[in-house]
Scaffold this motif. Structure first.
Motif, PDB file in Angstrom:
ATOM      1  N   ALA A 618       0.828  -1.208   0.000  1.00 33.97           N
ATOM      2  CA  ALA A 618       0.000   0.000   0.000  1.00 33.97           C
ATOM      3  C   ALA A 618       0.860   1.256   0.000  1.00 33.97           C
ATOM      4  N   ALA A 619       1.927   1.266   0.806  1.00 37.83           N
ATOM      5  CA  ALA A 619       2.791   2.443   0.862  1.00 37.83           C
ATOM      6  C   ALA A 619       3.499   2.681  -0.464  1.00 37.83           C
ATOM      7  N   THR A 620       3.947   1.607  -1.100  1.00 37.92           N
ATOM      8  CA  THR A 620       4.628   1.743  -2.388  1.00 37.92           C
ATOM      9  C   THR A 620       3.707   2.342  -3.442  1.00 37.92           C
ATOM     10  N   VAL A 621       2.500   1.800  -3.531  1.00 35.48           N
ATOM     11  CA  VAL A 621       1.561   2.280  -4.552  1.00 35.48           C
ATOM     12  C   VAL A 621       1.120   3.709  -4.250  1.00 35.48           C
ATOM     13  N   LEU A 622       0.880   4.023  -2.967  1.00 34.88           N
ATOM     14  CA  LEU A 622       0.493   5.386  -2.611  1.00 34.88           C
ATOM     15  C   LEU A 622       1.576   6.391  -2.996  1.00 34.88           C
ATOM     16  N   MET A 623       2.817   6.044  -2.732  1.00 32.31           N
ATOM     17  CA  MET A 623       3.907   6.952  -3.060  1.00 32.31           C
ATOM     18  C   MET A 623       4.001   7.182  -4.561  1.00 32.31           C
ATOM     19  N   LEU A 624       3.925   6.116  -5.327  1.00 30.28           N
ATOM     20  CA  LEU A 624       4.047   6.256  -6.779  1.00 30.28           C
ATOM     21  C   LEU A 624       2.862   7.017  -7.362  1.00 30.28           C
ATOM     22  N   LEU A 625       1.659   6.728  -6.880  1.00 28.73           N
ATOM     23  CA  LEU A 625       0.487   7.441  -7.395  1.00 28.73           C
ATOM     24  C   LEU A 625       0.532   8.919  -7.034  1.00 28.73           C
ATOM     25  N   PHE A 626       1.014   9.240  -5.841  1.00 28.72           N
ATOM     26  CA  PHE A 626       1.118  10.661  -5.476  1.00 28.72           C
ATOM     27  C   PHE A 626       2.138  11.377  -6.362  1.00 28.72           C
ATOM     28  N   LEU A 627       3.258  10.733  -6.642  1.00 26.39           N
ATOM     29  CA  LEU A 627       4.237  11.339  -7.537  1.00 26.39           C
ATOM     30  C   LEU A 627       3.655  11.541  -8.934  1.00 26.39           C
ATOM     31  N   PHE A 628       2.723  10.708  -9.300  1.00 25.52           N
ATOM     32  CA  PHE A 628       2.115  10.822 -10.625  1.00 25.52           C
ATOM     33  C   PHE A 628       1.001  11.864 -10.667  1.00 25.52           C
ATOM     34  N   THR A 629       0.119  11.854  -9.642  1.00 22.39           N
ATOM     35  CA  THR A 629      -1.068  12.720  -9.682  1.00 22.39           C
ATOM     36  C   THR A 629      -0.886  14.022  -8.913  1.00 22.39           C
ATOM     37  N   GLY A 630      -0.109  13.989  -7.835  1.00 19.46           N
ATOM     38  CA  GLY A 630       0.002  15.164  -6.986  1.00 19.46           C
ATOM     39  C   GLY A 630      -1.169  15.341  -6.048  1.00 19.46           C
ATOM     40  N   GLY A 631      -2.135  14.400  -6.038  1.00 22.96           N
ATOM     41  CA  GLY A 631      -3.305  14.489  -5.171  1.00 22.96           C
ATOM     42  C   GLY A 631      -3.306  13.392  -4.135  1.00 22.96           C
ATOM     43  N   VAL A 632      -3.595  13.748  -2.884  1.00 23.03           N
ATOM     44  CA  VAL A 632      -3.624  12.763  -1.813  1.00 23.03           C
ATOM     45  C   VAL A 632      -4.882  11.908  -1.893  1.00 23.03           C
ATOM     46  N   LEU A 633      -6.028  12.568  -2.057  1.00 25.00           N
ATOM     47  CA  LEU A 633      -7.296  11.857  -2.028  1.00 25.00           C
ATOM     48  C   LEU A 633      -7.415  10.878  -3.190  1.00 25.00           C
ATOM     49  N   VAL A 634      -7.016  11.273  -4.376  1.00 26.49           N
ATOM     50  CA  VAL A 634      -7.142  10.389  -5.525  1.00 26.49           C
ATOM     51  C   VAL A 634      -6.204   9.190  -5.393  1.00 26.49           C
ATOM     52  N   SER A 635      -5.070   9.377  -4.726  1.00 28.70           N
ATOM     53  CA  SER A 635      -4.145   8.251  -4.512  1.00 28.70           C
ATOM     54  C   SER A 635      -4.709   7.276  -3.493  1.00 28.70           C
ATOM     55  N   VAL A 636      -5.252   7.813  -2.389  1.00 25.94           N
ATOM     56  CA  VAL A 636      -5.855   6.943  -1.383  1.00 25.94           C
ATOM     57  C   VAL A 636      -7.066   6.232  -1.966  1.00 25.94           C
ATOM     58  N   ALA A 638      -7.525   5.287  -5.046  1.00 24.23           N
ATOM     59  CA  ALA A 638      -7.076   4.210  -5.924  1.00 24.23           C
ATOM     60  C   ALA A 638      -6.725   2.956  -5.131  1.00 24.23           C
ATOM     61  N   VAL A 639      -6.046   3.136  -3.985  1.00 24.29           N
ATOM     62  CA  VAL A 639      -5.679   1.984  -3.165  1.00 24.29           C
ATOM     63  C   VAL A 639      -6.921   1.365  -2.520  1.00 24.29           C
ATOM     64  N   ALA A 640      -7.826   2.191  -1.998  1.00 25.19           N
ATOM     65  CA  ALA A 640      -9.017   1.681  -1.323  1.00 25.19           C
ATOM     66  C   ALA A 640      -9.939   0.951  -2.290  1.00 25.19           C
ATOM     67  N   VAL A 641     -10.166   1.543  -3.465  1.00 27.24           N
ATOM     68  CA  VAL A 641     -11.044   0.915  -4.449  1.00 27.24           C
ATOM     69  C   VAL A 641     -10.409  -0.371  -4.976  1.00 27.24           C
ATOM     70  N   GLY A 642      -9.093  -0.347  -5.174  1.00 24.19           N
ATOM     71  CA  GLY A 642      -8.414  -1.561  -5.616  1.00 24.19           C
ATOM     72  C   GLY A 642      -8.526  -2.673  -4.585  1.00 24.19           C
ATOM     73  N   LEU A 771     -17.710   2.870 -10.300  1.00 26.66           N
ATOM     74  CA  LEU A 771     -17.324   3.308  -8.962  1.00 26.66           C
ATOM     75  C   LEU A 771     -16.363   4.495  -8.989  1.00 26.66           C
ATOM     76  N   VAL A 772     -15.356   4.457  -9.845  1.00 26.60           N
ATOM     77  CA  VAL A 772     -14.367   5.539  -9.891  1.00 26.60           C
ATOM     78  C   VAL A 772     -14.995   6.866 -10.319  1.00 26.60           C
ATOM     79  N   PRO A 773     -15.769   6.937 -11.426  1.00 23.79           N
ATOM     80  CA  PRO A 773     -16.356   8.238 -11.778  1.00 23.79           C
ATOM     81  C   PRO A 773     -17.342   8.749 -10.733  1.00 23.79           C
ATOM     82  N   ALA A 774     -18.080   7.838 -10.076  1.00 24.94           N
ATOM     83  CA  ALA A 774     -19.001   8.286  -9.030  1.00 24.94           C
ATOM     84  C   ALA A 774     -18.234   8.893  -7.858  1.00 24.94           C
ATOM     85  N   PHE A 775     -17.155   8.252  -7.460  1.00 23.78           N
ATOM     86  CA  PHE A 775     -16.355   8.772  -6.357  1.00 23.78           C
ATOM     87  C   PHE A 775     -15.722  10.112  -6.727  1.00 23.78           C
ATOM     88  N   MET A 776     -15.161  10.200  -7.929  1.00 23.51           N
ATOM     89  CA  MET A 776     -14.495  11.443  -8.330  1.00 23.51           C
ATOM     90  C   MET A 776     -15.499  12.573  -8.506  1.00 23.51           C
TER      91      MET A 776
END
Length: 827
Positions: A618-636, A638-642, A771-776
């Motif tokens: 979870a920490a690895t994916v969160l770090m990489l997604l944050f570096l990609f998106t710059g958003g905390v909520l969208v990274s969290v 992605a991990v929660a929905v996955g 699920l993803v478009p509804a959440f976003m």
């Protein structure tokens, strides 16, 4: 070639520079790739002789230490090869005994055989069947699992010639390993015959071009041979599982097609925008190429965290997955640009359903119905590439736009964003219902039952369980490392301990150095000699016999106690009996060995390490997604929905393989009422990495539209509409390539195949589409928010914007240069 449109500057960066070089030297690159494929293919042929079927138990546990003591000090230990020798008359008949003894001596003289224990030499009643028509030979083989399997493969077929009138059937870990490998190779050949045509058909329908469909398959073939040859090298340092070739083929094809789809689709988009072939390759590599590298890095790092789990076969399959992912990314990034440069603008040629499309356009021109193209239905020009949709230009081109949006996915996304609470809630409820069976999951360790019931190893083991009073794999072996049973005091303590064990429920017999104890036996004279009485004559011989079962351990005497029960080794009753045996007060320190404690201790060790592995993933994916998106909520998110999606898939696996639903549809497999732990852990990890792969591609398009228009809801809809078709095709390709494993003859491969196929299909439909478009939509622009410290971190180390630059950007240095080469640009 089409002239480049103004305002379409070439991309800059390491990947773009390599793409330019690759376009110029495409002939050399393809010649090198062909030669490399031949060399790697020849090298991969050595892999079969190096595969291992061990590593299903954890080292360092109490059961493992007890096994080590038994192997060193006692003649009773788990056999690598178990032979059931049957005759037409009683096994004690002189003729049968002579033939069996000759067979025993022949086996003992074979190279690689460390020892043989048979009924005719040991006269152990436990080795004789109830009807007296068959008996067992236990063969210990030298070397590791791979060497033991090669020895079994050599001597078992020769037994039929040496047995004479006797019938010999084989089972045990070594022979099961041989049959594992044989069936896996057959499954692999069948999978290749089915998978490749299906994938070609999917790609033809998706790309509408023969050239575009063949490129991913070529990359997939190179990925497979490169991975297999890398596994040959890896086998020099660590055991490689017998399942590695099947996993390599399934994942290699799926991932290669995934990565090739992203780059080839982007290449066609750039051609449709008016770029030359060289510019299109350069732009595709600079944008989609970054996405491929980022996705491969994410899957590889997520899978690498499984290496903290102390299970050999799981580590072997995890390393295989990492190698497959890296080889798929390397083949795509290094060879695909040259292939695209050679194919050029013919990438849209060879449409197998061109006649259907021409008929549709003809009906549209006649006013019967209008084609849905781009955003403007029936518009004069395509909203994506600007090409005329009517008139002479349209009739000449047949409009081969590479980037049409999916009208179906656009409607789905619009519904999700219009009713986010209803759609998201229903989708989450469906996933939770699918996950419900996971609440009563029971994990187990693979044994011969993962093979088909008709295989010799499985059939023989089942027959031994039915016909022998004490099967070879149901004993609990209690090692008392500091108890000397040859002395009067130690003998009396051993007698007392054996009677306590024999009094336990479900214990059929307790064997010690002083005799056999049964529950309810009448008290009898103790066989222990008095302390002052010297051991002479017959008593001295008995003392010597006892010494054969007790020896020095770290300078002290040791004693072995075998506890027999009627329960299957991995059943709940066997585990309860193990707990009762471990609770009985023993005369000093004790260690318990056998299949049941091996399984229990292995699962306990995995359970203790799982939080660490899950946290690292979870920490690895969160770090990489944050570096990609710059958003905390969208990274969290992605991990929660996955995690929710994977839990739903795990629930389906429990319903199928533990509870037996849909058993006939997937081919008849042996019901063990548990789920094999290695396969489900590997499935969850790889599927999680693939879900992040699709998430990255989707988020890149959503962010691109959001930055261009500022309308968050419209950006979500356009992102889903623009990527829905591509993600669906990619997921379908992975589902087909891995789903073929569901029809394997091996239950472990069945679980991996069903799990991966179901995971990617659920993720690409319910999760990405609903699920993803509804959440976003509910969270709005907060998706891209980050606290000030993290925002500064992202500004320093995050991914640079990918908008068309006004000029060549400054050359990145240090850490930013490495990240720029590995991660996709943000949109």
């Amino acid at each position: 070639m089409a002239a480049r449109r103004p305002g379409v500057p070439p991309r800059a960066g390491a990947l773009a520079a390599y793409a330019r070089w690759c376009v110029r030297h495409r002939g050399r690159m393809l010649s090198f790739a062909l030669l490399l494929a031949v060399v790697l293919g020849l090298a991969s042929m050595k892999l079969d002789d190096r595969l291992s079927n061990g590593g299903y138990t954890v080292r360092g546990t109490q059961a493992a230490r007890a096994e080590a003591v038994m192997a060193r000090r006692f003649p009773v230990k788990p056999a690598d090869l178990v032979l059931r020798v049957s005759a037409k008359e009683d096994v004690d008949a002189p003729a049968v005994a002579r033939s069996a003894t000759r067979l025993d001596r022949w086996l003992a003289d074979r190279p690689g055989v460390a020892g043989v224990q048979s009924y005719w030499t040991a006269r152990d009643p436990a080795l004789r069947a109830r009807d007296g028509r068959s008996a067992l030979m236990r063969v210990d083989l030298s070397g590791d699992d791979a060497r033991a399997a090669r020895t079994a493969e050599r001597i078992v077929p020769a037994l039929a010639e040496r047995a004479g009138s006797l019938t010999v059937e084989a089972t045990g870990p070594a022979w099961a390993s041989v049959q594992f490998l044989r069936l896996a190779k057959d499954d692999l050949h069948r999978a290749e015959l089915v998978t490749v045509p299906l994938l070609l058909l999917i790609l033809l329908l998706a790309f509408r071009s023969v050239h575009a469909a063949l490129l991913p398959l070529a990359i997939g073939g190179l990925t497979i041979v490169a991975t297999l040859s890398a596994l040959v090298l890896l086998s020099e340092f660590t055991p490689v599982s017998v399942f590695a070739p099947n996993l390599t083929t399934a994942l290699g094809l799926g991932l290669a097609i995934d990565y090739s789809l992203f780059i080839t689709t982007r290449y066609r988009e750039e051609l449709a925008r008016g770029c030359t072939v060289g510019q299109a390759v350069e732009r595709a590599m600079a944008s989609a190429g970054h996405t491929v590298l980022f996705s491969a890095l994410t899957v590889a790092l997520a899978t690498a965290n499984l290496l903290v789990l102390p299970l050999g076969v799981l580590r072997s399959l995890a390393m295989t997955t990492i190698v497959v992912v890296l080889m798929a990314a390397a083949a795509t990034m290094l060879i695909l640009p040259a292939l695209l440069a050679v194919v050029g603008e013919r990438i849209t040629a060879g449409d197998p359903i061109a006649w259907l499309r021409r008929a549709r356009h003809a009906r549209a021109r006649n006013g019967r119905r209008r084609p849905v193209l781009g955003f403007g239905q029936g518009a004069e020009r395509c909203a994506h590439c600007g090409e005329a949709l009517r008139g002479v230009a349209f009739r000449r081109s047949r409009h081969r736009c590479a980037v049409p949006e999916s009208a179906a996915w656009r409607r789905v996304a619009a519904l999700s964003t219009r009713r986010p609470v209803l759609v998201g809630g229903v989708c989450a409820l469906v996933l939770l219902l699918m996950a419900a069976p996971f609440l009563w999951v029971r994990f187990g360790i693979a044994d011969e039952r993962v093979l088909p019931a008709g295989t010799e190893s499985h059939r023989t083991a089942r027959g031994i369980h039915q016909d022998f009073a004490q099967p070879f794999d149901r004993d609990l072996h209690v090692v008392l490392p500091y108890l000397d049973s040859s002395r009067p005091a130690g003998c009396r303590r051993l007698e007392t301990y054996a009677r306590r064990l024999a009094a336990l429920p479900d214990v059929t017999a307790v064997r010690t150095a002083t005799g056999v104890h049964h529950r309810g036996d009448a008290p009898k004279k103790s066989p222990c000699p008095p302390a002052a009485e010297p051991a002479t004559g017959e008593k001295a011989g008995k003392a010597e016999a006892e010494k054969a079962l007790a020896g020095a351990y770290h300078g002290s005497a040791a004693t072995l106690v075998s506890v027999s029960s009627p329960h299957d080794a991995q059943s709940a009753d066997a585990r309860e009996l193990l707990d009762r045996v471990r609770d009985v007060r023993s005369p000093g320190r004790r260690l318990v060995a056998g299949p049941t404690p091996q399984a229990v201790d292995t699962l306990r060790a995995l359970r203790d390490r799982l939080p660490l592995a899950g946290g690292l993933i979870a920490a690895t994916v969160l770090m990489l997604l944050f570096l990609f998106t710059g958003g905390v909520l969208v990274s969290v998110k992605a991990v929660a929905v996955g995690a929710l999606s994977l839990t739903a898939s795990c629930g389906a696996l429990v319903a199928i393989f533990q509870d037996g639903h849909l058993r006939g549809l997937l081919g008849d497999f042996t019901m063990t009422h548990q789920v094999e732990v290695v396969s489900i852990l590997l499935t969850v990890t790889v599927a999680f990495g693939l879900s992040v792969d699709y998430e990255v591609f989707l988020l890149s398009r959503i962010r691109e539209h959001h930055r261009a228009t500022g309308d968050h809801t419209a950006a979500v809809v356009r992102g889903i509409a623009g990527t829905g078709r591509l993600v669906s095709v990619a997921a379908l390709a992975v589902a087909v390539s891995t789903g073929v494993l569901a029809f394997s003859t091996n239950t472990v491969l069945k679980i991996i195949g069903v799990g991966l196929a179901l995971s990617v299909l659920v993720d690409a439909t319910l999760v990405r589409g609903l699920l993803v478009p509804a959440f976003m939509r509910l969270t709005g622009t907060a998706n891209w928010w980050a606290p000030a410290p993290l925002a500064r971190l992202h500004a320093r180390f995050g991914v640079a914007d990918s908008g068309p630059p006004a000029g060549p950007p400054p050359r990145p240095t240090g850490v930013r240069r490495v990240l720029a080469a590995l991660m996709p640009p943000r949109h």
